[in-house]
Design a protein around this motif. Structure first.
Motif, PDB file in Angstrom:
ATOM      1  N   LEU A   1     -25.627  -0.829  -5.148  1.00  0.00           N
ATOM      2  CA  LEU A   1     -26.557  -0.885  -6.269  1.00  0.00           C
ATOM      3  C   LEU A   1     -26.214  -2.001  -7.250  1.00  0.00           C
ATOM      4  O   LEU A   1     -27.088  -2.504  -7.950  1.00  0.00           O
ATOM      5  CB  LEU A   1     -26.596   0.451  -7.014  1.00  0.00           C
ATOM      6  CG  LEU A   1     -27.821   0.561  -7.922  1.00  0.00           C
ATOM      7  CD1 LEU A   1     -29.008   1.131  -7.163  1.00  0.00           C
ATOM      8  CD2 LEU A   1     -27.544   1.367  -9.168  1.00  0.00           C
ATOM      9  N   SER A   2     -24.968  -2.398  -7.311  1.00  0.00           N
ATOM     10  CA  SER A   2     -24.558  -3.434  -8.258  1.00  0.00           C
ATOM     11  C   SER A   2     -24.766  -4.847  -7.736  1.00  0.00           C
ATOM     12  O   SER A   2     -24.532  -5.812  -8.472  1.00  0.00           O
ATOM     13  CB  SER A   2     -23.083  -3.245  -8.635  1.00  0.00           C
ATOM     14  OG  SER A   2     -22.913  -2.144  -9.487  1.00  0.00           O
ATOM     15  N   ASP A   3     -25.183  -4.988  -6.482  1.00  0.00           N
ATOM     16  CA  ASP A   3     -25.365  -6.320  -5.893  1.00  0.00           C
ATOM     17  C   ASP A   3     -24.082  -7.138  -6.057  1.00  0.00           C
ATOM     18  O   ASP A   3     -24.114  -8.306  -6.465  1.00  0.00           O
ATOM     19  CB  ASP A   3     -26.534  -7.069  -6.550  1.00  0.00           C
ATOM     20  CG  ASP A   3     -27.852  -6.335  -6.422  1.00  0.00           C
ATOM     21  OD1 ASP A   3     -27.936  -5.417  -5.596  1.00  0.00           O
ATOM     22  OD2 ASP A   3     -28.802  -6.685  -7.153  1.00  0.00           O
ATOM     23  N   SER A   4     -22.967  -6.513  -5.716  1.00  0.00           N
ATOM     24  CA  SER A   4     -21.682  -7.167  -5.971  1.00  0.00           C
ATOM     25  C   SER A   4     -20.652  -6.757  -4.933  1.00  0.00           C
ATOM     26  O   SER A   4     -20.841  -5.802  -4.173  1.00  0.00           O
ATOM     27  CB  SER A   4     -21.168  -6.807  -7.375  1.00  0.00           C
ATOM     28  OG  SER A   4     -20.796  -5.436  -7.441  1.00  0.00           O
ATOM     29  N   VAL A   5     -19.563  -7.492  -4.928  1.00  0.00           N
ATOM     30  CA  VAL A   5     -18.397  -7.178  -4.105  1.00  0.00           C
ATOM     31  C   VAL A   5     -17.173  -7.193  -5.011  1.00  0.00           C
ATOM     32  O   VAL A   5     -16.916  -8.185  -5.708  1.00  0.00           O
ATOM     33  CB  VAL A   5     -18.215  -8.182  -2.961  1.00  0.00           C
ATOM     34  CG1 VAL A   5     -16.965  -7.859  -2.150  1.00  0.00           C
ATOM     35  CG2 VAL A   5     -19.441  -8.197  -2.063  1.00  0.00           C
ATOM     36  N   SER A   6     -16.429  -6.100  -5.014  1.00  0.00           N
ATOM     37  CA  SER A   6     -15.209  -6.010  -5.813  1.00  0.00           C
ATOM     38  C   SER A   6     -14.019  -6.454  -4.970  1.00  0.00           C
ATOM     39  O   SER A   6     -13.778  -5.907  -3.891  1.00  0.00           O
ATOM     40  CB  SER A   6     -14.989  -4.572  -6.298  1.00  0.00           C
ATOM     41  OG  SER A   6     -16.058  -4.131  -7.098  1.00  0.00           O
ATOM     42  N   VAL A   7     -13.302  -7.454  -5.463  1.00  0.00           N
ATOM     43  CA  VAL A   7     -12.067  -7.890  -4.824  1.00  0.00           C
ATOM     44  C   VAL A   7     -10.929  -7.129  -5.500  1.00  0.00           C
ATOM     45  O   VAL A   7     -10.695  -7.288  -6.712  1.00  0.00           O
ATOM     46  CB  VAL A   7     -11.870  -9.407  -4.965  1.00  0.00           C
ATOM     47  CG1 VAL A   7     -10.573  -9.834  -4.289  1.00  0.00           C
ATOM     48  CG2 VAL A   7     -13.061 -10.157  -4.368  1.00  0.00           C
ATOM     49  N   VAL A   8     -10.244  -6.291  -4.725  1.00  0.00           N
ATOM     50  CA  VAL A   8      -9.274  -5.364  -5.289  1.00  0.00           C
ATOM     51  C   VAL A   8      -7.864  -5.750  -4.842  1.00  0.00           C
ATOM     52  O   VAL A   8      -7.582  -5.859  -3.645  1.00  0.00           O
ATOM     53  CB  VAL A   8      -9.583  -3.916  -4.855  1.00  0.00           C
ATOM     54  CG1 VAL A   8      -8.597  -2.946  -5.502  1.00  0.00           C
ATOM     55  CG2 VAL A   8     -11.007  -3.544  -5.234  1.00  0.00           C
ATOM     56  N   ASP A   9      -7.000  -5.936  -5.806  1.00  0.00           N
ATOM     57  CA  ASP A   9      -5.582  -6.191  -5.562  1.00  0.00           C
ATOM     58  C   ASP A   9      -4.895  -4.847  -5.347  1.00  0.00           C
ATOM     59  O   ASP A   9      -4.880  -4.003  -6.249  1.00  0.00           O
ATOM     60  CB  ASP A   9      -4.979  -6.920  -6.764  1.00  0.00           C
ATOM     61  CG  ASP A   9      -3.516  -7.303  -6.558  1.00  0.00           C
ATOM     62  OD1 ASP A   9      -2.809  -6.618  -5.796  1.00  0.00           O
ATOM     63  OD2 ASP A   9      -3.077  -8.281  -7.184  1.00  0.00           O
ATOM     64  N   VAL A  10      -4.348  -4.645  -4.140  1.00  0.00           N
ATOM     65  CA  VAL A  10      -3.670  -3.388  -3.830  1.00  0.00           C
ATOM     66  C   VAL A  10      -2.191  -3.627  -3.547  1.00  0.00           C
ATOM     67  O   VAL A  10      -1.541  -2.818  -2.890  1.00  0.00           O
ATOM     68  CB  VAL A  10      -4.340  -2.679  -2.627  1.00  0.00           C
ATOM     69  CG1 VAL A  10      -5.717  -2.175  -3.009  1.00  0.00           C
ATOM     70  CG2 VAL A  10      -4.412  -3.594  -1.411  1.00  0.00           C
ATOM     71  N   SER A  11      -1.659  -4.751  -4.043  1.00  0.00           N
ATOM     72  CA  SER A  11      -0.232  -5.025  -3.835  1.00  0.00           C
ATOM     73  C   SER A  11       0.631  -3.931  -4.467  1.00  0.00           C
ATOM     74  O   SER A  11       1.728  -3.656  -3.998  1.00  0.00           O
ATOM     75  CB  SER A  11       0.133  -6.393  -4.410  1.00  0.00           C
ATOM     76  OG  SER A  11      -0.196  -6.463  -5.787  1.00  0.00           O
ATOM     77  N   ALA A  12       0.100  -3.325  -5.543  1.00  0.00           N
ATOM     78  CA  ALA A  12       0.718  -2.126  -6.112  1.00  0.00           C
ATOM     79  C   ALA A  12      -0.251  -0.984  -5.845  1.00  0.00           C
ATOM     80  O   ALA A  12      -1.159  -0.732  -6.653  1.00  0.00           O
ATOM     81  CB  ALA A  12       0.964  -2.298  -7.601  1.00  0.00           C
ATOM     82  N   PRO A  13      -0.124  -0.304  -4.734  1.00  0.00           N
ATOM     83  CA  PRO A  13      -1.146   0.664  -4.336  1.00  0.00           C
ATOM     84  C   PRO A  13      -1.310   1.822  -5.308  1.00  0.00           C
ATOM     85  O   PRO A  13      -2.358   2.467  -5.318  1.00  0.00           O
ATOM     86  CB  PRO A  13      -0.660   1.151  -2.969  1.00  0.00           C
ATOM     87  CG  PRO A  13       0.796   0.855  -2.947  1.00  0.00           C
ATOM     88  CD  PRO A  13       0.975  -0.380  -3.748  1.00  0.00           C
ATOM     89  N   PHE A  14      -0.302   2.096  -6.135  1.00  0.00           N
ATOM     90  CA  PHE A  14      -0.435   3.139  -7.136  1.00  0.00           C
ATOM     91  C   PHE A  14      -1.298   2.675  -8.316  1.00  0.00           C
ATOM     92  O   PHE A  14      -1.751   3.502  -9.100  1.00  0.00           O
ATOM     93  CB  PHE A  14       0.948   3.561  -7.655  1.00  0.00           C
ATOM     94  CG  PHE A  14       1.767   4.294  -6.635  1.00  0.00           C
ATOM     95  CD1 PHE A  14       1.650   5.672  -6.497  1.00  0.00           C
ATOM     96  CD2 PHE A  14       2.646   3.614  -5.810  1.00  0.00           C
ATOM     97  CE1 PHE A  14       2.406   6.349  -5.561  1.00  0.00           C
ATOM     98  CE2 PHE A  14       3.404   4.295  -4.868  1.00  0.00           C
ATOM     99  CZ  PHE A  14       3.271   5.668  -4.733  1.00  0.00           C
ATOM    100  N   ALA A  15      -1.496   1.373  -8.399  1.00  0.00           N
ATOM    101  CA  ALA A  15      -2.257   0.822  -9.516  1.00  0.00           C
ATOM    102  C   ALA A  15      -3.179  -0.296  -9.037  1.00  0.00           C
ATOM    103  O   ALA A  15      -3.056  -1.449  -9.447  1.00  0.00           O
ATOM    104  CB  ALA A  15      -1.301   0.308 -10.595  1.00  0.00           C
ATOM    105  N   PRO A  16      -4.116   0.007  -8.164  1.00  0.00           N
ATOM    106  CA  PRO A  16      -5.031  -1.035  -7.684  1.00  0.00           C
ATOM    107  C   PRO A  16      -5.904  -1.539  -8.837  1.00  0.00           C
ATOM    108  O   PRO A  16      -6.226  -0.786  -9.770  1.00  0.00           O
ATOM    109  CB  PRO A  16      -5.875  -0.308  -6.628  1.00  0.00           C
ATOM    110  CG  PRO A  16      -5.807   1.137  -7.027  1.00  0.00           C
ATOM    111  CD  PRO A  16      -4.456   1.338  -7.624  1.00  0.00           C
TER     112      PRO A  16
END
Length: 903
Positions: A81-96
């Motif tokens: 719905l947002s017409d977007s792609v979120s690039v998520v940093d998961v190098s710290a998986p407890f705090a993406p």
């Protein structure tokens, strides 16, 4: 374990977006990522031999439907719905944390990584949307309506607002959905979604023209009542356009449907591009394509799909004519693609469609798989797992038997996922071979089911937090559950109403074995009687395009004719919810469809139908993707709107006299979803041989793609040449036979010349036809307005921006846009950032101030918030969410009155 909560309906907006790739496993197999579609989050789990341990979550865009792993430190999430792609940093998986938000075309659905070192992201979107850097050419014939946006993940354009795509590949099909990538990353496969099956609709006057002035039989119903002339569905068989009887109608069709379904992209090319010639596409794959996967051993592509039976006519028992589609709507299939060939495999070949309808339970139903969607495959390519959304099962196939079509449908090869007696609706799969586990996203209960692949049993369920109200959760299953809806276990309401929307086809679902019915009214506007008309609801209604279940609230009776209505009850009709305008009673009238159309042995329990209605009447249309984000109109759109409201422009009234446009209609009565968007629920008579309900106009942009129509006497002759290849076989009006809005507005009676003898024009301020065609520029302007027509939600809803240290100038300007639209009540603005292990939320409260998910923070100005994020070098993502949902999404997730940071 995550808790499941239930929000009030007012704080939750239901879009029913179809999940595509909801699960992904990290490359080292230690983490599982899941999109939590209703909660707008990415959930992160640690994978162990004992199960899944929830370790982190991050808010992304609205309606996330797909996730893909780029590497151990980064995953990308597609927000439908947002017409977007979120690039998520998961190098710290407890705090993406979201580090970039890429802005793409309308309604993105899927993502894969391919190309050199798998560094390129491929994302499917519709060929439209406010973030697209091109004119979608909605009125131009022969344009593909599907795009694949390609990004170089290592060079996103750090200073750009929403990322700099490496390429946007246009594909000659309708809106796309699924992607797949070859094991070496060199080939990416992209599939259309509603790709059709080479059927189209011929206008009723063309049927008469090319059939010696008479309709094909039957001319009456079983009771002998004469029936109206209607359109006719025909299909291209490779040589001719033929109807159900085999009669050719070539002269009546002025377009071609190449039926390109799956496309092959060279992911290594610079820039990436579809392969040239016949090697660049596959045809005849299916009508509605859901998912794709590549066999890692032999490179063959498997496509889950359904194939529509819409050439066949009529619902009901078929006694009078011998023809019925009862229980035989969309066949569930997997098509095998290899070296230019397509081999469709019917998953339910055990069904005898001539035998209907055995009571439940029965063995035929037990062996069936309905609505196949996500897949997973073993590393040696020998075993395929298939999620059957409509069966609450996983089908397990030997791939060699599937490819050779030697498999026998058997319940022994199904993994039943039911939680007790309740279906759970599987959508996506991930296989963990080392642990002998299959992870399944189940949409009905918003959970992850863990399956032991050795014992083929569910050993655990991990619920995701769910903000949906109980009415949504309890009613959803009745849309999809084919085991419950049909005797043979294949047909459900979702067979045609795909994810609560439509299948982009027309169906002739008249019932010759019933009597004609009465039209209850009220009449919104009677047309002058130019033609012979039939009163009431005729038993044989002819082809009607599938209508969406979206936006039914506050819009009166249902079906094109409004024949699903409460108007025939004893009470008088009055807004907002009495008689004809009682949407709940209208929905109850669909009870007959479970028997006459889906092929159930009897009606469903009334309590279940009531739960279904509670769910369906909450489904919303998305914002219009053609209208500007600031909700303004272009000069042409504004001129078209002016004509829409011109008195005498349509008969003695206006276009709006019938097609009501009032965004606040019935709000004064406390209607939870107010507004009229093209209809107030009344009927129109004499426009066609049979009476119709005045239709709404919110989704006209979805129907673009059919160009080419022969001349008919009731429409001015213009541009009637053959138009060549097109992506859709059905266009506008109830039967889909009129190819464009422009064509419809050339109907005689909407112009300023058509009149009865010795009488003034019926539309004195209609489109100018003196000389002929003089009014065409105004017709084009009205067309532009209709394509950008108002909807329940403003265009800004869903839109996002992530402010970083690199894009601050451009991002701040977009944030100003979001805030300005919130100031006029079009959305709520929420912000999210990460400080340490905590995600901190913000809600815009007006006057350029935000409040935080920590009560002690107090109010903070927009500029101070941006400066704070910049000082701590934290990315800050803002989203325009539907009005009334901001507090829940932004600062109080469980709506318990205690802010998220204070719990």
């Amino acid at each position: 374990m995550l808790q499941v909560s239930a929000a009030s309906a007012a704080s939750y907006t239901l879009f029913e977006s179809g999940q595509v790739r909801p699960l992904a496993l990290s490359q080292n197999g230690q983490r599982l990522y899941a999109v939590n579609t209703p909660d707008n989050r990415l959930e992160v789990f640690h994978v162990t031999s004992l199960g899944l341990l929830h370790i982190g979550a991050v808010t992304v865009g609205l309606e996330p439907v797909a996730v893909a792993v780029r590497n151990d430190d980064e995953v990308w999430v597609v927000n439908h719905l947002s017409d977007s792609v979120s690039v998520v940093d998961v190098s710290a998986p407890f705090a993406p944390r979201v580090v970039r938000t890429l802005l793409v075309g309308d309604e993105p659905r899927d993502i894969v990584f391919g190309g050199p070192n798998r560094s390129r992201a491929f994302i499917t979107t519709a060929h439209r949307g406010q973030n697209a850097p091109f004119d979608p050419q909605l009125t131009t014939p022969g344009i593909g309506r599907a795009d694949v946006w390609v990004f170089d993940a290592t060079h996103l354009g750090s200073n750009s607002l929403g990322g700099a795509p490496l390429d946007i590949i246009n594909l000659f099909t309708d809106t796309p959905r699924a992607l797949a990538v070859s094991p070496d990353g060199r080939r990416v496969y992209a599939a259309g979604f509603h790709t059709g099956n080479r059927t189209t609709s011929i206008h009723r006057n063309l049927v008469l023209k090319y059939n010696n002035g008479v309709m094909p039989p039957p001319h009456t119903n079983a009771a002998g009542e004469p029936q109206p002339p209607t359109a006719l569905i025909v299909k291209y068989d490779g040589h001719h356009w033929v109807d159900e009887s085999g009669k050719s109608w070539d002269a009546a069709v002025k377009l071609s449907l190449p039926d390109k379904d799956v496309f092959v992209i060279d992911a290594m090319a610079n820039p990436p591009a579809q392969l040239a010639g016949a090697s660049g596409h596959y045809t005849g794959v299916g009508t509605v394509l859901y998912d794709m996967i590549v066999n890692p051993a032999n490179g063959k592509v498997y496509v889950t799909n359904t194939e529509a039976n819409n050439l066949q006519r009529f619902e009901g028992p078929g006694t009078f004519t011998g023809s019925t589609v009862r229980g035989h709507l969309h066949e569930s299939r997997i098509s095998v693609l290899s070296n230019g060939t397509v081999a469709p495999r019917h998953l339910n070949k055990h069904i005898d469609y001539d035998s209907c309808c055995a009571p439940l339970p029965n063995t035929v139903n037990d062996r069936s798989l309905a609505t196949p969607v996500g897949m997973a495959i073993t590393s040696n390519g020998s075993k395929l797992y298939v999620a059957a959304l409509g069966s609450s099962k996983i089908g397990v196939f030997d791939t060699a038997a599937l490819e050779n079509d030697t498999f026998t449908p058997s319940a022994a090869n199904h993994i039943v996922l039911d939680d007790g007696d309740e279906p759970v609706g599987p959508t996506g799969l991930v296989l963990n071979e080392s642990l002998k586990r299959l992870y399944v996203l189940t949409r009905f209960d918003n959970a992850i089911a863990i399956i032991n692949t050795t014992t083929r049993t569910v050993i655990d369920r991990v619920p995701l937090y769910n903000p949906e109200p109980p009415s949504v959760v309890e009613g959803r299953q009745f849309l999809y559950d084919a085991r419950f809806s049909s005797a043979n276990g294949e047909a459900s309401c979702a067979s045609c109403h795909v994810f609560g929307d439509m299948d982009s086809l027309a169906w002739n679902l008249g019932n010759p074995d019933i009597m004609d019915g009465d039209l209850p009214g009220p009449i919104a506007s009677p047309f002058p009687k130019f033609i012979t008309t039939f009163d009431g609801f005729s038993a044989l209604k002819g082809p009607m395009t599938t209508q969406s279940l979206r936006g039914m609230a506050n819009h009166g009776p249902m079906h094109w004719r409004g024949d699903r209505t409460g108007g025939n009850a004893a009470e008088p009709s009055a807004q907002p919810n009495e008689g004809t305008f009682d949407e709940r009673e209208a929905f109850r009238q669909f009870q007959a469809g479970f028997v006459d159309l889906l092929g159930r042995s009897g009606p469903i329990p009334e309590d279940d139908l009531e739960a279904f209605a509670d769910f369906a009447l909450q489904i919303m249309y998305p914002p219009n993707p053609i209208r500007k984000l600031d909700n303004s109109l272009t000069p042409d759109q504004q001129a078209g709107r002016d004509q829409f409201f011109t008195v005498g422009g349509a008969l003695s009234g206006t276009c709006e006299t019938c097609h009501r446009l009032d965004p606040t209609a019935n709000a004064e009565f406390g209607e939870p979803i107010p507004g009229f968007f093209g209809t107030g629920g009344g009927y129109v008579v004499n426009e066609q041989p049979q009476s119709l309900k005045v239709p709404h106009l919110r989704n006209l942009y979805q129907k673009v793609g059919m160009f080419g129509m022969d001349q008919v006497p009731n429409i001015f002759a213009k541009d009637n040449d053959h138009k060549g290849d097109q992506v859709r076989g059905f266009g506008f009006t109830n039967d889909g036979s009129e190819d464009t809005i422009f064509r419809f507005m050339n109907s005689r009676g909407f112009d300023n010349q058509t009149s009865f003898p010795n009488s003034p024009p019926v539309s004195p301020n209609g489109f100018d036809e003196s000389p002929p065609g003089a009014g065409d520029p105004v017709r084009r302007q009205v067309e532009q307005f209709l394509l950008a027509f108002d909807s329940n939600l403003a265009p800004i809803v869903g839109q996002q921006v992530t402010v970083t240290n690199h894009n601050s100038a451009a991002a701040r300007a977009r944030l100003d846009l979001l805030v300005s639209r919130a100031d006029v009540g079009e959305c709520d603005v929420v912000g999210k950032t990460r400080f340490g292990l905590q995600e901190v939320g913000f809600l815009y409260v007006g006057a350029n101030e935000f409040t935080s998910s920590y009560q002690s923070f107090g109010a903070i100005s927009k500029s101070a918030l941006l400066n704070l994020a910049q000082f701590f070098q934290r990315e800050l993502t803002f989203t325009c969410v539907p009005p009334g949902t901001g507090e829940r999404i932004g600062i109080d997730r469980d709506e318990d009155g205690i802010r998220d940071g204070d719990e």
